[in-house]
Design an enzyme around this catalytic site. Structure first.
Site, PDB file in Angstrom:
ATOM      1  N   ASP A  66       0.802  -1.177   0.131  1.00  0.00           N
ATOM      2  CA  ASP A  66       0.174  -0.068   0.103  1.00  0.00           C
ATOM      3  C   ASP A  66       1.019   1.187   0.079  1.00  0.00           C
ATOM      4  O   ASP A  66       1.593   1.520   0.952  1.00  0.00           O
ATOM      5  CB  ASP A  66      -0.819   0.023   1.327  1.00  0.00           C
ATOM      6  CG  ASP A  66      -1.804   1.297   1.394  1.00  0.00           C
ATOM      7  OD1 ASP A  66      -1.537   2.115   0.530  1.00  0.00           O
ATOM      8  OD2 ASP A  66      -2.577   1.070   2.368  1.00  0.00           O
TER       9      ASP A  66
ATOM     10  N   SER B   9       0.765  13.257 -15.012  1.00  0.00           N
ATOM     11  CA  SER B   9      -0.628  13.359 -15.892  1.00  0.00           C
ATOM     12  C   SER B   9      -0.367  14.548 -16.801  1.00  0.00           C
ATOM     13  O   SER B   9       0.133  15.568 -16.003  1.00  0.00           O
ATOM     14  CB  SER B   9      -1.658  13.178 -15.191  1.00  0.00           C
ATOM     15  OG  SER B   9      -2.757  13.790 -15.851  1.00  0.00           O
TER      16      SER B   9
ATOM     17  N   TYR C  38      -6.993  15.356  -8.277  1.00  0.00           N
ATOM     18  CA  TYR C  38      -6.192  14.632  -8.968  1.00  0.00           C
ATOM     19  C   TYR C  38      -5.220  15.322  -9.607  1.00  0.00           C
ATOM     20  O   TYR C  38      -3.842  15.194  -9.703  1.00  0.00           O
ATOM     21  CB  TYR C  38      -7.103  13.732 -10.090  1.00  0.00           C
ATOM     22  CG  TYR C  38      -6.319  12.871 -10.865  1.00  0.00           C
ATOM     23  CD1 TYR C  38      -5.808  11.732 -10.507  1.00  0.00           C
ATOM     24  CD2 TYR C  38      -6.005  13.201 -12.430  1.00  0.00           C
ATOM     25  CE1 TYR C  38      -5.012  10.756 -11.585  1.00  0.00           C
ATOM     26  CE2 TYR C  38      -5.179  12.507 -13.186  1.00  0.00           C
ATOM     27  CZ  TYR C  38      -4.722  11.322 -12.670  1.00  0.00           C
ATOM     28  OH  TYR C  38      -4.049  10.460 -13.589  1.00  0.00           O
TER      29      TYR C  38
ATOM     30  N   LYS D 150      -1.098  15.167  -9.226  1.00  0.00           N
ATOM     31  CA  LYS D 150      -0.217  15.212 -10.157  1.00  0.00           C
ATOM     32  C   LYS D 150       0.727  16.379 -10.375  1.00  0.00           C
ATOM     33  O   LYS D 150       1.875  16.228 -10.645  1.00  0.00           O
ATOM     34  CB  LYS D 150      -0.978  14.967 -11.481  1.00  0.00           C
ATOM     35  CG  LYS D 150      -1.612  13.511 -11.488  1.00  0.00           C
ATOM     36  CD  LYS D 150      -0.682  12.401 -11.046  1.00  0.00           C
ATOM     37  CE  LYS D 150      -1.476  10.964 -11.241  1.00  0.00           C
ATOM     38  NZ  LYS D 150      -0.580   9.859 -10.989  1.00  0.00           N
TER      39      LYS D 150
END
Ligand SMILES: NC(=O)c1ccc[n+]([C@@H]2O[C@H](COP(=O)([O-])OP(=O)(O)OC[C@H]3O[C@@H](n4cnc5c(N)ncnc54)[C@H](O)[C@@H]3O)[C@@H](O)[C@H]2O)c1
Length: 256
Positions: free
Chosen positions: A60, A139, A152, A156
């Site tokens: 994890d 990304s 998100y 990133k």
């Protein structure tokens, strides 16, 4: 002769999508690969299908103790660590107004803190064997922003900036460790199905349908860049942000 012959690599999120493709290509080019993921069943299946020296280890990425265990088990098993692909990631839909603090924290724990922990613990191990290559999956969201995925995008962006911090630190230390980030646009994996269809799970059919959408590439297109960055061919490349986006970040928005 494989392009990463004899190198030892950990690929996080190796049970699915891009991580799976990275693990397969690195192994095909001679690396000993640890497929590291939360998902034991799929991760073990990937390691089994690669065969040879490939191993699955449960990880994890948000858990610091897990990182210490996986890195020391890798070094114990294979004698060193050369490559870390910080690929594991999660996505939650939501713009800046809709996103709850809980969702923000969950996404950033995996995508941002997970990469921090991976870099922190891999660098000393790589240093021991004279250097290495850390490849962080960011990304295009970190470059031009994506309003529908606020947490998100921020996570990133953190990966993009941390990559440069790590590259600079390692250069100053002269420890032989390089660190670069990769910025794909869409890649046909279970994750993108969520964005495109709103579904929670993805069938192979869902994934195949997306392969024909403009700017959506396949996991292997990213894996070829991972292979280059993992290999000594890129020995002079560090602190770089590498786009695999079919030019989406240079294309003016529709209507302009
Ligand atoms: N698919 C895209 O369009 C796209 C585009 C740009 C960047 N990315 C990034 O590429 C990476 C891989 O994405 P993908 O599309 O292959 O996604 P995916 O959903 O197919 O695979 C993600 C993998 O990460 C694992 N994972 C999630 N949380 C974890 C944790 N806490 N610890 C360990 N493993 C964990 C999952 O079990 C899964 O195997 C992600 O970082 C993602 O943000 C994806």
């Amino acid at each position: 002769m494989g392009r990463v012959m004899g190198k030892v690599a950990i690929v996080t999120g190796g049970a699915s999508g891009m991580g799976r493709a990275d693990a397969e290509l690195l192994a095909a080019q001679g690396a000993k690969v640890v497929v590291a993921d939360l998902n034991e069943a799929d991760g073990q299946a990937v390691a089994d299908s690669i065969g040879g020296d490939a191993l699955f280890m449960k990880l994890d990425v948000t858990n610091e103790g897990n990182w210490q265990t996986v890195i020391s088990a890798t070094v114990e098993q294979f004698g060193k660590l050369d490559v870390l692909v910080n690929n594991a990631g999660v996505l939650a839909m939501g713009n800046i107004v809709d996103t709850s603090l809980d969702s923000w924290r969950k996404v950033n724990a995996v995508n941002s803190e997970g990469v921090f922990l991976g870099c922190k613990h891999a660098i000393p191990a790589m240093q021991e064997s004279g250097g290495g290559s850390i490849i962080n999956m960011s990304s295009v969201a970190a470059i031009h922003g994506q309003s529908f995925v606020a947490a998100y995008t921020a996570s990133k962006g953190a990966v993009r900036a941390l990559t440069k911090n790590v590259a600079m630190y390692c250069k100053e230390q002269k420890n032989g460790v390089r660190c670069n980030s990769i910025h794909p646009d869409g890649v046909a994996t279970p994750m993108i199905v969520k964005v495109a269809t709103g579904k929670d799970t993805a069938t192979q059919e869902d994934i195949d349908k997306l392969k024909h959408v403009e700017n959506i590439c396949e996991p292997e297109d990213i894996a070829h860049l991972v292979l280059y960055l993992a290999s000594d061919e890129s020995r002079y490349v560090t602190g770089a942000e590498m786009l695999v986006d079919n030019g989406s970040t240079i294309t003016p928005p529709i209507g302009v």
